[in-house]
Write a protein that holds these residues in place. Structure first.
Motif, PDB file in Angstrom:
ATOM      1  N   LYS A  16       1.010  -1.126   0.122  1.00  0.00           N
ATOM      2  CA  LYS A  16       0.086  -0.066  -0.202  1.00  0.00           C
ATOM      3  C   LYS A  16       0.841   1.197   0.011  1.00  0.00           C
ATOM      4  O   LYS A  16       0.567   2.275  -1.018  1.00  0.00           O
ATOM      5  CB  LYS A  16      -0.851   0.092   1.252  1.00  0.00           C
ATOM      6  CG  LYS A  16      -2.073  -0.988   1.364  1.00  0.00           C
ATOM      7  CD  LYS A  16      -2.729  -0.969   2.647  1.00  0.00           C
ATOM      8  CE  LYS A  16      -1.997  -0.824   3.685  1.00  0.00           C
ATOM      9  NZ  LYS A  16      -1.547  -2.082   4.243  1.00  0.00           N
ATOM     10  N   SER A  17       1.944   1.325   0.771  1.00  0.00           N
ATOM     11  CA  SER A  17       2.837   2.521   1.084  1.00  0.00           C
ATOM     12  C   SER A  17       3.631   2.762  -0.153  1.00  0.00           C
ATOM     13  O   SER A  17       3.573   3.763  -0.866  1.00  0.00           O
ATOM     14  CB  SER A  17       3.570   2.351   2.258  1.00  0.00           C
ATOM     15  OG  SER A  17       2.971   2.329   3.550  1.00  0.00           O
ATOM     16  N   LYS A  21       2.886   6.250  -2.405  1.00  0.00           N
ATOM     17  CA  LYS A  21       4.072   6.996  -2.424  1.00  0.00           C
ATOM     18  C   LYS A  21       4.221   7.442  -4.138  1.00  0.00           C
ATOM     19  O   LYS A  21       4.337   8.608  -4.588  1.00  0.00           O
ATOM     20  CB  LYS A  21       5.345   6.616  -2.069  1.00  0.00           C
ATOM     21  CG  LYS A  21       5.325   6.539  -0.468  1.00  0.00           C
ATOM     22  CD  LYS A  21       6.897   5.911  -0.215  1.00  0.00           C
ATOM     23  CE  LYS A  21       6.527   5.364   1.176  1.00  0.00           C
ATOM     24  NZ  LYS A  21       8.099   4.803   1.900  1.00  0.00           N
ATOM     25  N   TYR A  31       1.326  12.607   0.342  1.00  0.00           N
ATOM     26  CA  TYR A  31       1.098  10.995   0.948  1.00  0.00           C
ATOM     27  C   TYR A  31       1.097  11.040   2.291  1.00  0.00           C
ATOM     28  O   TYR A  31       1.974  11.774   2.947  1.00  0.00           O
ATOM     29  CB  TYR A  31       2.439  10.358   0.169  1.00  0.00           C
ATOM     30  CG  TYR A  31       2.396   9.107   1.044  1.00  0.00           C
ATOM     31  CD1 TYR A  31       1.482   7.992   0.629  1.00  0.00           C
ATOM     32  CD2 TYR A  31       3.510   8.610   1.704  1.00  0.00           C
ATOM     33  CE1 TYR A  31       1.493   6.739   1.420  1.00  0.00           C
ATOM     34  CE2 TYR A  31       3.738   7.308   2.203  1.00  0.00           C
ATOM     35  CZ  TYR A  31       2.689   6.431   2.150  1.00  0.00           C
ATOM     36  OH  TYR A  31       2.924   5.495   2.959  1.00  0.00           O
ATOM     37  N   ASP A  33       1.004   7.931   5.240  1.00  0.00           N
ATOM     38  CA  ASP A  33       1.220   6.679   5.879  1.00  0.00           C
ATOM     39  C   ASP A  33       0.443   6.731   7.189  1.00  0.00           C
ATOM     40  O   ASP A  33       1.102   6.916   8.061  1.00  0.00           O
ATOM     41  CB  ASP A  33       2.441   6.367   5.842  1.00  0.00           C
ATOM     42  CG  ASP A  33       2.897   4.807   6.132  1.00  0.00           C
ATOM     43  OD1 ASP A  33       1.742   4.079   6.237  1.00  0.00           O
ATOM     44  OD2 ASP A  33       3.890   4.229   6.102  1.00  0.00           O
ATOM     45  N   ALA A  36       2.020   4.151   9.507  1.00  0.00           N
ATOM     46  CA  ALA A  36       3.222   4.625  10.225  1.00  0.00           C
ATOM     47  C   ALA A  36       2.744   5.468  11.332  1.00  0.00           C
ATOM     48  O   ALA A  36       3.556   5.494  12.580  1.00  0.00           O
ATOM     49  CB  ALA A  36       4.045   5.494   9.411  1.00  0.00           C
ATOM     50  N   ARG A  95       9.793   0.407  11.755  1.00  0.00           N
ATOM     51  CA  ARG A  95       9.554  -0.655  10.777  1.00  0.00           C
ATOM     52  C   ARG A  95      10.125  -2.015  11.076  1.00  0.00           C
ATOM     53  O   ARG A  95      10.018  -3.042  10.376  1.00  0.00           O
ATOM     54  CB  ARG A  95      10.248  -0.286   9.381  1.00  0.00           C
ATOM     55  CG  ARG A  95       9.883   1.235   9.040  1.00  0.00           C
ATOM     56  CD  ARG A  95       8.390   1.221   8.434  1.00  0.00           C
ATOM     57  NE  ARG A  95       8.331   2.629   7.991  1.00  0.00           N
ATOM     58  CZ  ARG A  95       7.279   3.081   7.569  1.00  0.00           C
ATOM     59  NH1 ARG A  95       5.905   2.031   7.369  1.00  0.00           N
ATOM     60  NH2 ARG A  95       6.543   4.261   7.112  1.00  0.00           N
ATOM     61  N   ASP A 132      -3.067   5.994   3.085  1.00  0.00           N
ATOM     62  CA  ASP A 132      -3.079   4.413   3.093  1.00  0.00           C
ATOM     63  C   ASP A 132      -3.098   3.994   4.377  1.00  0.00           C
ATOM     64  O   ASP A 132      -3.066   4.697   5.375  1.00  0.00           O
ATOM     65  CB  ASP A 132      -2.090   3.687   2.419  1.00  0.00           C
ATOM     66  CG  ASP A 132      -0.863   3.738   3.000  1.00  0.00           C
ATOM     67  OD1 ASP A 132      -0.332   2.688   3.740  1.00  0.00           O
ATOM     68  OD2 ASP A 132       0.121   4.502   2.746  1.00  0.00           O
TER      69      ASP A 132
END
Length: 231
Positions: A16-17, A21, A31, A33, A36, A95, A132
Motif C-alpha cells: 500500500k505504502s 508514494k 502522501y 502513511d 506509520a 519498521r 493508506d
C-alpha cells in the motif's frame, strides 16, 4: 485541475505504502502513511514500557496520548516524507518486526484511533491527498473519490516482508514473519472498532502476480479516470 482524495486500504505488506508514494509523487499529491502513525504510537508505548509480550498498560497509554506528537517531514534525498515522533526521526525504528508485533493491539484502542483520525481529517481537508491504512475508505474518508483495497496471499506478503527485512540487515526467519502477518490479519479484521473491511465502493487490487510497474500503471489509470469524473 480539481484534486481528489485517494484512499488505499488493505492487509499488511500488500505494498500500500509503495504504490501510494508512487501515485502521490506522480500526481503531485500529499502522501500520508497512516500505518506509520499507529507504528509511532506503538514505538512510544514500547519506549515507555507500556507494552511488551506479557502486558499492555492501555490506561497509561491513553493518559499519555497528549504527549505524543506525530509529524511527517519530506526527505528530498530519499524522495518521501519520513515519520517523526516528538520531533525525532523514527522512520527506521517503526519498521521493525517487534513494532509490527504490537501495532495491531495499539490500533484497537478507540482513544488512539480517535486521536489519529482527527489528525488525518485535518491533513485531507484540502484534498489532493493519497492516504493508506486499514480504515481510510470506511472511516477516515468515506467520501473519497477513489477507494482501493489491496490484497495478496499471506504467504506472498510474508515473503515480500521477509526479503525487505533481510535486505535491511534484520535477523529474522520467514516463519516468524508469516506468523506475524497472519496474526495481524486476524487482529485487524476482528477488532471491535473500525475493523479492516473492504468498502462496498472500493476497487479490489490483488497484486499477488503483479509487478510493481504493472500495479502502478493499473492504479494510475484508475486515478486518472476518477479525477476526470470529478471535474
Amino acid at each position: 485541475m480539481n484534486k481528489i482524495i485517494i484512499a488505499i486500504d488493505g492487509f499488511s505488506s500488500t505494498g500500500k505504502s509503495t504504490v501510494a508514494k508512487q501515485l502521490a509523487n506522480y500526481l503531485g499529491y500529499i502522501y500520508v502513511d497512516t500505518g506509520a502513525m499507529y507504528r509511532a504510537v506503538t514505538l512510544y508505548a514500547m519506549q515507555k514500557g507500556l507494552i511488551n509480550k506479557d502486558d499492555f498498560n492501555k490506561e497509561a497509554l491513553i493518559y499519555q496520548l497528549p504527549n505524543i506528537n506525530i509529524s511527517f517531514k519530506f526527505n528530498e534525498e530519499k524522495g518521501f516524507a519520513e515519520v517523526y515522533l516528538n520531533d525525532k526521526n523514527v522512520e527506521k525504528a517503526i519498521r521493525t518486526l517487534e513494532v509490527s508485533g504490537f501495532v495491531s493491539q495499539v490500533a484497537t484502542l478507540l482513544e488512539v484511533r480517535q486521536k489519529l483520525v482527527e489528525q488525518q481529517h485535518k491533513m485531507g481537508k484540502d484534498k489532493g491527498i493519497v492516504m493508506d491504512g486499514r480504515d481510510i475508505g470506511t472511516v477516515v474518508f468515506p467520501e473519497a473519490e477513489l477507494k482501493l483495497f489491496m490484497t495478496a496471499s499471506a504467504e506472498i506478503r510474508a515473503k515480500r516482508r521477509y526479503e525487505e527485512l533481510i535486505k535491511r540487515g534484520d535477523k529474522i526467519s520467514y516463519e516468524d514473519v508469516l506468523k506475524n502477518v497472519k496474526e495481524r490479519d486476524f487482529m485487524d479484521s476482528n477488532r471491535k472498532d473500525s475493523p479492516l473491511v473492504k468498502s462496498k465502493d472500493a476497487i479490489e487490487i490483488d497484486n499477488s502476480k503483479l509487478t510493481l510497474e504493472e500495479q502502478f500503471n493499473k492504479i494510475l489509470q484508475l486515478a486518472k479516470m476518477a479525477i476526470e469524473d470529478y471535474e
